[in-house]
Write a protein that holds these residues in place. Structure first.
Motif, PDB file in Angstrom:
ATOM      1  N   GLY A 158       0.809  -1.206   0.000  1.00 56.54           N
ATOM      2  CA  GLY A 158       0.000   0.000   0.000  1.00 56.54           C
ATOM      3  C   GLY A 158       0.844   1.259   0.000  1.00 56.54           C
ATOM      4  O   GLY A 158       2.063   1.215   0.113  1.00 56.54           O
TER       5      GLY A 158
ATOM      6  N   TRP B 250      -9.314 -10.167  -2.247  1.00 56.74           N
ATOM      7  CA  TRP B 250      -9.027  -8.852  -1.682  1.00 56.74           C
ATOM      8  C   TRP B 250     -10.349  -8.155  -1.364  1.00 56.74           C
ATOM      9  O   TRP B 250     -11.285  -8.172  -2.174  1.00 56.74           O
ATOM     10  CB  TRP B 250      -8.228  -7.996  -2.663  1.00 56.74           C
TER      11      TRP B 250
ATOM     12  N   ARG C 283     -11.783  -4.384   0.729  1.00 54.34           N
ATOM     13  CA  ARG C 283     -11.329  -3.073   1.180  1.00 54.34           C
ATOM     14  C   ARG C 283     -12.377  -2.446   2.077  1.00 54.34           C
ATOM     15  O   ARG C 283     -13.564  -2.765   1.995  1.00 54.34           O
ATOM     16  CB  ARG C 283     -11.016  -2.160   0.001  1.00 54.34           C
TER      17      ARG C 283
ATOM     18  N   ARG D 153     -16.929  -3.291   4.863  1.00 53.70           N
ATOM     19  CA  ARG D 153     -15.900  -3.949   4.068  1.00 53.70           C
ATOM     20  C   ARG D 153     -16.531  -4.474   2.778  1.00 53.70           C
ATOM     21  O   ARG D 153     -17.604  -5.089   2.807  1.00 53.70           O
ATOM     22  CB  ARG D 153     -15.274  -5.092   4.872  1.00 53.70           C
TER      23      ARG D 153
ATOM     24  N   ASP E 280     -11.053   4.874  -4.408  1.00 50.53           N
ATOM     25  CA  ASP E 280     -10.386   3.610  -4.125  1.00 50.53           C
ATOM     26  C   ASP E 280      -9.634   3.656  -2.798  1.00 50.53           C
ATOM     27  O   ASP E 280      -9.102   2.638  -2.337  1.00 50.53           O
ATOM     28  CB  ASP E 280      -9.395   3.263  -5.239  1.00 50.53           C
TER      29      ASP E 280
ATOM     30  N   ALA F 283      -8.774   3.255   0.808  1.00 49.84           N
ATOM     31  CA  ALA F 283      -9.299   2.326   1.799  1.00 49.84           C
ATOM     32  C   ALA F 283      -8.143   1.518   2.386  1.00 49.84           C
ATOM     33  O   ALA F 283      -7.022   1.566   1.876  1.00 49.84           O
ATOM     34  CB  ALA F 283     -10.315   1.376   1.171  1.00 49.84           C
TER      35      ALA F 283
ATOM     36  N   TYR G 152      -6.912  -2.123   2.497  1.00 48.09           N
ATOM     37  CA  TYR G 152      -7.113  -3.321   1.687  1.00 48.09           C
ATOM     38  C   TYR G 152      -6.660  -4.546   2.481  1.00 48.09           C
ATOM     39  O   TYR G 152      -5.565  -4.551   3.059  1.00 48.09           O
ATOM     40  CB  TYR G 152      -6.340  -3.213   0.381  1.00 48.09           C
ATOM     41  N   TYR G 153      -7.506  -5.573   2.479  1.00 47.21           N
ATOM     42  CA  TYR G 153      -7.237  -6.809   3.188  1.00 47.21           C
ATOM     43  C   TYR G 153      -7.259  -7.978   2.214  1.00 47.21           C
ATOM     44  O   TYR G 153      -8.097  -8.015   1.312  1.00 47.21           O
ATOM     45  CB  TYR G 153      -8.311  -7.065   4.246  1.00 47.21           C
TER      46      TYR G 153
ATOM     47  N   GLY H  49      -4.067  -6.058   6.634  1.00 52.05           N
ATOM     48  CA  GLY H  49      -4.520  -4.841   5.970  1.00 52.05           C
ATOM     49  C   GLY H  49      -3.372  -3.915   5.605  1.00 52.05           C
ATOM     50  O   GLY H  49      -2.372  -3.816   6.319  1.00 52.05           O
TER      51      GLY H  49
ATOM     52  N   GLN I 124      -2.854   0.143   3.866  1.00 49.34           N
ATOM     53  CA  GLN I 124      -3.547   1.380   3.514  1.00 49.34           C
ATOM     54  C   GLN I 124      -3.204   1.805   2.091  1.00 49.34           C
ATOM     55  O   GLN I 124      -2.030   1.879   1.713  1.00 49.34           O
ATOM     56  CB  GLN I 124      -3.167   2.503   4.477  1.00 49.34           C
TER      57      GLN I 124
END
Length: 125
Positions: free
Chosen positions: A8, A35, A37, A44, A89, A91, A93-94, A118, A120
């Motif tokens: 990220g 994925w 977010r 989520r 976009d 967020a 992200y996981y 996660g 960022q």
């Protein structure tokens, strides 16, 4: 399985980023790795899925045509290449994994038992 997300950062609108999810364990080829977010104040949401070791891929409508999910089964990694990034976009992200998920649930976050920490992503000028 343990997951480690990375990649990220801060990028300008229209720019690109590549996220990577490294998975431990010997069941990678049977895993569905996705994925998601989560933006501040929002639920989520599903972004993309690498279905059962790469037999297929799926995307949300909001990222289709801009993001590409790909995997390296030898390295146990799944990457998310994000192009034409937009402020929306932004967020955390996981990445998430499951060996038992069914196709109809691939976009549902509670269907996944294993989550990374996660990373960022901020899209801003």
């Amino acid at each position: 399985v343990q997951l480690q997300a990375s990649g990220g950062g801060l990028v300008q609108p229209g720019g690109s980023l590549r996220l990577s999810c490294a998975a431990s364990g010997r069941t990678f080829s049977r895993q569905t790795i996705s994925w998601f977010r989560q933006a501040p104040g929002k639920e989520r949401e599903f972004v993309a899925a690498y279905w059962r070791g790469g037999s297929n891929t799926y995307y949300s409508d909001s990222v289709k045509g801009r993001f590409t999910i790909s995997g390296n089964n030898a390295k146990n990694t799944v990457d998310l290449l994000m192009n034409s990034l937009r402020p929306e976009d932004t967020a955390v992200y996981y990445c998430a994994a499951s060996t038992s998920i069914i196709l109809s649930s691939v976009r549902v976050s509670r269907s996944y038992a294993n989550w990374g920490q996660g990373t960022q992503v901020t899209v801003s000028s």
